[in-house]
Design a protein around this motif. Structure first.
Motif, PDB file in Angstrom:
ATOM      1  N   ASP A 214      20.042  17.078  38.166  1.00  0.00           N
ATOM      2  CA  ASP A 214      21.248  16.987  38.977  1.00  0.00           C
ATOM      3  C   ASP A 214      21.386  15.570  39.519  1.00  0.00           C
ATOM      4  OD1 ASP A 214      21.650  19.649  38.499  1.00  0.00           O
ATOM      5  OD2 ASP A 214      20.687  20.307  40.364  1.00  0.00           O
ATOM      6  N   ASN A 215      22.570  14.988  39.301  1.00  0.00           N
ATOM      7  CA  ASN A 215      22.865  13.612  39.742  1.00  0.00           C
ATOM      8  C   ASN A 215      21.913  12.592  39.119  1.00  0.00           C
ATOM      9  OD1 ASN A 215      25.030  14.345  41.468  1.00  0.00           O
ATOM     10  ND2 ASN A 215      23.528  15.014  42.993  1.00  0.00           N
ATOM     11  N   ASN A 216      21.213  13.000  38.063  1.00  0.00           N
ATOM     12  CA  ASN A 216      20.277  12.123  37.362  1.00  0.00           C
ATOM     13  C   ASN A 216      19.157  11.636  38.281  1.00  0.00           C
ATOM     14  OD1 ASN A 216      19.801  11.134  34.729  1.00  0.00           O
ATOM     15  ND2 ASN A 216      20.373   9.066  35.353  1.00  0.00           N
ATOM     16  N   CYS A 217      18.799  12.464  39.247  1.00  0.00           N
ATOM     17  CA  CYS A 217      17.802  12.093  40.261  1.00  0.00           C
ATOM     18  C   CYS A 217      16.664  13.108  40.259  1.00  0.00           C
ATOM     19  CB  CYS A 217      18.461  12.037  41.636  1.00  0.00           C
ATOM     20  SG  CYS A 217      17.312  11.690  42.976  1.00  0.00           S
ATOM     21  N   LYS A 218      15.416  12.629  40.164  1.00  0.00           N
ATOM     22  CA  LYS A 218      14.251  13.504  40.107  1.00  0.00           C
ATOM     23  C   LYS A 218      13.624  13.756  41.482  1.00  0.00           C
ATOM     24  CE  LYS A 218      11.858  11.120  37.126  1.00  0.00           C
ATOM     25  NZ  LYS A 218      10.779  10.773  36.159  1.00  0.00           N
ATOM     26  N   PRO A 289      27.442   0.632  28.892  1.00  0.00           N
ATOM     27  CA  PRO A 289      26.318   1.033  28.026  1.00  0.00           C
ATOM     28  C   PRO A 289      26.576   2.395  27.391  1.00  0.00           C
ATOM     29  CG  PRO A 289      25.501   0.157  30.101  1.00  0.00           C
ATOM     30  CD  PRO A 289      26.983   0.285  30.258  1.00  0.00           C
ATOM     31  N   LEU A 290      26.184   2.543  26.145  1.00  0.00           N
ATOM     32  CA  LEU A 290      26.468   3.762  25.389  1.00  0.00           C
ATOM     33  C   LEU A 290      25.353   4.786  25.549  1.00  0.00           C
ATOM     34  CD1 LEU A 290      27.902   2.107  22.165  1.00  0.00           C
ATOM     35  CD2 LEU A 290      29.125   2.947  24.172  1.00  0.00           C
ATOM     36  N   ARG A 291      24.900   4.964  26.753  1.00  0.00           N
ATOM     37  CA  ARG A 291      23.860   5.946  27.051  1.00  0.00           C
ATOM     38  C   ARG A 291      23.803   6.122  28.570  1.00  0.00           C
ATOM     39  NH1 ARG A 291      22.439   1.048  26.677  1.00  0.00           N
ATOM     40  NH2 ARG A 291      20.754   0.076  27.839  1.00  0.00           N
ATOM     41  N   HIS A 292      23.262   7.227  29.006  1.00  0.00           N
ATOM     42  CA  HIS A 292      23.058   7.437  30.435  1.00  0.00           C
ATOM     43  C   HIS A 292      21.814   6.668  30.886  1.00  0.00           C
ATOM     44  CE1 HIS A 292      26.159  10.385  31.084  1.00  0.00           C
ATOM     45  NE2 HIS A 292      25.720  11.126  30.076  1.00  0.00           N
ATOM     46  N   PRO A 293      21.793   6.207  32.129  1.00  0.00           N
ATOM     47  CA  PRO A 293      20.581   5.531  32.615  1.00  0.00           C
ATOM     48  C   PRO A 293      19.420   6.521  32.719  1.00  0.00           C
ATOM     49  CG  PRO A 293      22.087   5.948  34.439  1.00  0.00           C
ATOM     50  CD  PRO A 293      22.826   6.311  33.185  1.00  0.00           C
ATOM     51  N   GLU A 294      18.234   6.010  32.689  1.00  0.00           N
ATOM     52  CA  GLU A 294      17.068   6.867  32.852  1.00  0.00           C
ATOM     53  C   GLU A 294      17.074   7.460  34.266  1.00  0.00           C
ATOM     54  OE1 GLU A 294      14.862   7.775  30.568  1.00  0.00           O
ATOM     55  OE2 GLU A 294      16.113   6.654  29.133  1.00  0.00           O
ATOM     56  N   PRO A 295      16.635   8.716  34.433  1.00  0.00           N
ATOM     57  CA  PRO A 295      16.619   9.331  35.772  1.00  0.00           C
ATOM     58  C   PRO A 295      15.692   8.579  36.720  1.00  0.00           C
ATOM     59  CG  PRO A 295      15.399  10.673  34.181  1.00  0.00           C
ATOM     60  CD  PRO A 295      16.116   9.624  33.395  1.00  0.00           C
ATOM     61  N   ALA A 299      18.760   8.565  44.261  1.00  0.00           N
ATOM     62  CA  ALA A 299      20.109   8.626  43.689  1.00  0.00           C
ATOM     63  C   ALA A 299      20.788   7.268  43.778  1.00  0.00           C
ATOM     64  CB  ALA A 299      20.928   9.690  44.414  1.00  0.00           C
ATOM     65  N   ASN A 300      20.198   6.265  43.127  1.00  0.00           N
ATOM     66  CA  ASN A 300      20.846   4.952  43.106  1.00  0.00           C
ATOM     67  C   ASN A 300      21.230   4.625  41.662  1.00  0.00           C
ATOM     68  OD1 ASN A 300      18.244   4.744  42.231  1.00  0.00           O
ATOM     69  ND2 ASN A 300      17.834   2.756  43.163  1.00  0.00           N
ATOM     70  N   ASP A 301      22.480   4.453  41.461  1.00  0.00           N
ATOM     71  CA  ASP A 301      23.006   4.233  40.114  1.00  0.00           C
ATOM     72  C   ASP A 301      23.417   2.771  39.997  1.00  0.00           C
ATOM     73  OD1 ASP A 301      24.137   4.347  37.649  1.00  0.00           O
ATOM     74  OD2 ASP A 301      25.306   6.153  38.023  1.00  0.00           O
ATOM     75  N   GLU A 302      22.739   2.020  39.142  1.00  0.00           N
ATOM     76  CA  GLU A 302      23.047   0.604  38.973  1.00  0.00           C
ATOM     77  C   GLU A 302      24.260   0.381  38.064  1.00  0.00           C
ATOM     78  OE1 GLU A 302      19.582  -1.334  37.580  1.00  0.00           O
ATOM     79  OE2 GLU A 302      18.409  -0.969  39.411  1.00  0.00           O
ATOM     80  N   TRP A 306      33.177   1.886  36.889  1.00  0.00           N
ATOM     81  CA  TRP A 306      34.131   2.163  35.815  1.00  0.00           C
ATOM     82  C   TRP A 306      33.431   2.436  34.483  1.00  0.00           C
ATOM     83  CZ3 TRP A 306      34.140  -2.836  38.092  1.00  0.00           C
ATOM     84  CH2 TRP A 306      33.592  -3.858  37.302  1.00  0.00           C
ATOM     85  N   TRP A 307      32.135   2.318  34.457  1.00  0.00           N
ATOM     86  CA  TRP A 307      31.409   2.615  33.222  1.00  0.00           C
ATOM     87  C   TRP A 307      31.401   4.127  32.979  1.00  0.00           C
ATOM     88  CZ3 TRP A 307      26.521  -1.033  33.409  1.00  0.00           C
ATOM     89  CH2 TRP A 307      26.953  -2.363  33.215  1.00  0.00           C
ATOM     90  N   THR A 308      31.394   4.495  31.729  1.00  0.00           N
ATOM     91  CA  THR A 308      31.552   5.908  31.366  1.00  0.00           C
ATOM     92  C   THR A 308      30.296   6.722  31.625  1.00  0.00           C
ATOM     93  OG1 THR A 308      33.095   5.220  29.639  1.00  0.00           O
ATOM     94  CG2 THR A 308      32.244   7.466  29.506  1.00  0.00           C
ATOM     95  N   PHE A 309      29.170   6.264  31.092  1.00  0.00           N
ATOM     96  CA  PHE A 309      27.958   7.079  31.116  1.00  0.00           C
ATOM     97  C   PHE A 309      27.056   6.732  32.289  1.00  0.00           C
ATOM     98  CE2 PHE A 309      29.158   6.747  26.561  1.00  0.00           C
ATOM     99  CZ  PHE A 309      29.607   8.054  26.430  1.00  0.00           C
ATOM    100  N   ARG A 310      27.635   6.677  33.484  1.00  0.00           N
ATOM    101  CA  ARG A 310      26.829   6.446  34.677  1.00  0.00           C
ATOM    102  C   ARG A 310      26.031   7.712  35.002  1.00  0.00           C
ATOM    103  NH1 ARG A 310      32.115   6.718  35.486  1.00  0.00           N
ATOM    104  NH2 ARG A 310      32.964   8.294  36.884  1.00  0.00           N
ATOM    105  N   GLY A 311      25.092   7.584  35.911  1.00  0.00           N
ATOM    106  CA  GLY A 311      24.178   8.687  36.176  1.00  0.00           C
ATOM    107  C   GLY A 311      24.863   9.973  36.583  1.00  0.00           C
TER     108      GLY A 311
END
Length: 460
Positions: A214-218, A289-295, A299-302, A306-311
């Motif tokens: 969830d939210n790409n946060c562990k 970037p054409l991928r999601h960031p690593e978890p 919950a800090n998303d670099e 406007w990027w598509t595959f943000r966390g």
């Protein structure tokens, strides 16, 4: 019997005939004629003639147009070409009483009866001395018969065919040699298509499923426990990205979400099923970037907003596809779904992007998305002239022909022409133009003195 018109098998037919069979003596034996035109989803169409010998002569309208059957008339519609070979289908100038704007066929004036089966299912003519056989009363009587031989259907000549069988005449079907040759040709092309499709099919080893948080946060999970066991499991996702010159960049994300028994996530509970979701991204909405960031632990998303595959995008599953009992079945369904459009600009092993980071592709996305703004300002008169000279045709489907025309005359990709076509006047305000320039400066495709630098030119 169902005939697949993409293939031909000798055992399906009792014989083959040529156009030489169509002579005056032959047409004297014909007691019924059926014709349906080619019509997209309705099929390729067919011409059938039934003789008093209970032989059905079939000609498919799926043949190549260089066949002699279609070359009898150089110009005209398909029906005119059929009527040139089958005299009873010739039109007259006499108005029909049963349908508005319909002209009678030649043999209607000689006692033949006209039938229209269902809308868009073709026309049917039956000879006058078989009208009683074709009546509703005959239909009921024969369908109630206990003799199964009467149930053999020579559609659409089922009633007459069953009537003739009462006299011991076995029904036969003869196929036109041109139709046979074309179906053999079509079968070979179909086999080649299937072989190419199998070669391009994405396989399990070509993709990677990643754990979803969830939210790409562990941070909320106990990382000491195996992710794939127990209450830590929140599903998996697979992101497919592809790029080609014609279709630009597209992406599909498949997400598998577990459903727990009693809707309760605990150590004592277990997963009862896996729900598969799919979200599609087109070239207009993809950037960054054409991928999601690593978890991460926090919950800090670099990624830029406007990027598509943000966390946070991992929370957007898209639409539900299906529910499966096992995760293996869900993953198999995801691959089948991804492979569904191989022949229509879909994903395949050759256009799938697997190497990250894909800097050139990511820069090309930025260029084709923002360069059209500056191109429109620079060549607005030329662009408007190109579009104004296009003759709109509602039967050509969508606006693909406008995109192809712009791409060809301006010397740009079709994906760039797609963005260009969608620009509105309100998108050309000063803030939007400056934002576009800033994005192009990041990839060295805009210079304050030179202006927009074409993609083909190398960076200095």
């Amino acid at each position: 019997m169902f005939i697949d018109q993409r293939e031909y098998k000798e055992e399906w037919y009792d014989g083959i005939f040529s156009l030489d069979a169509f002579n005056d003596e032959f047409f004297k034996k014909v007691i019924a004629v059926y014709y349906s035109a080619s019509s997209g989803m309705g099929g390729p169409g067919v011409l059938r003639l039934l003789t008093d010998e209970n032989i059905q002569y079939e000609i498919g309208m799926d043949m190549m147009r260089d066949d002699p059957f279609f070359n009898k008339i150089e110009k005209g519609t398909e029906f005119m070409q059929v009527a040139a070979n089958v005299p009873m289908l010739e039109r007259t100038d006499v108005d029909a009483e049963d349908e508005k704007y319909r002209k009678k066929f030649r043999d209607e004036l000689e006692g033949w009866a006209y039938r229209r089966l269902k809308p868009s299912m073709g026309i049917y003519l039956v000879r006058d001395d078989y009208l009683e056989v074709d009546s509703d009363e005959s239909v009921s009587r024969l369908m109630d018969s206990e003799d199964d031989t009467h149930r053999v259907i020579l559609w659409p000549f089922g009633i007459i065919g069953r009537f003739l069988m009462q006299y011991g005449k076995k029904p036969k079907t003869y196929l036109y040699e041109g139709t046979r040759d074309y179906r053999i040709h079509l079968q070979k092309k179909w086999e080649e298509y299937e072989a190419e499709r199998e070669r391009l099919r994405i396989r399990p080893e070509d993709v990677e499923w990643k754990p979803r948080y969830d939210n790409n946060c562990k941070a909320r999970f106990d990382v000491s426990e195996d992710y794939n066991r127990g209450v830590n499991y929140r599903g998996e996702y697979m992101l497919l990205v592809r790029a080609d010159e014609e279709w630009g960049v597209r992406a599909e994300k498949f997400t598998i979400i577990p459903q727990w028994k009693d809707r309760c996530i605990s150590e004592d509970s277990e997963i009862e099923c896996y729900i598969l979701y799919c979200k599609e991204y087109d070239s207009e909405g993809i950037e960054g970037p054409l991928r999601h960031p690593e978890p991460t632990e926090e919950a800090n998303d670099e990624y830029k907003h406007w990027w598509t595959f943000r966390g946070s995008d991992v929370n957007d599953y898209g639409r539900m596809v299906f529910v499966h009992k096992t995760i293996e079945d869900a993953k198999k369904e995801a691959l089948e779904h991804a492979n569904g459009n191989i022949a229509y600009g879909g994903f395949n092993r050759e256009n799938l992007i697997t190497d990250y980071p894909s800097k050139e592709v990511e820069e090309r996305i930025i260029y084709e998305k923002y360069a059209p703004y500056l191109l429109f300002l620079d060549k607005s008169d030329e662009i408007i002239k190109i579009i104004s000279e296009i003759v709109y045709d509602p039967h050509r489907g969508g606006h693909g022909y406008i995109i192809r025309e712009l791409a060809g005359k301006l010397g740009i990709s079709e994906n760039m022409a797609y963005h260009l076509k969608n620009i509105r006047l309100c998108d050309l305000d000063s803030a939007s133009i400056e934002f576009a320039k800033d994005r192009l400066r990041e990839i060295d495709r805009y210079d304050n003195e030179k202006g927009l630098i074409p993609w083909e030119e190398e960076n200095d």
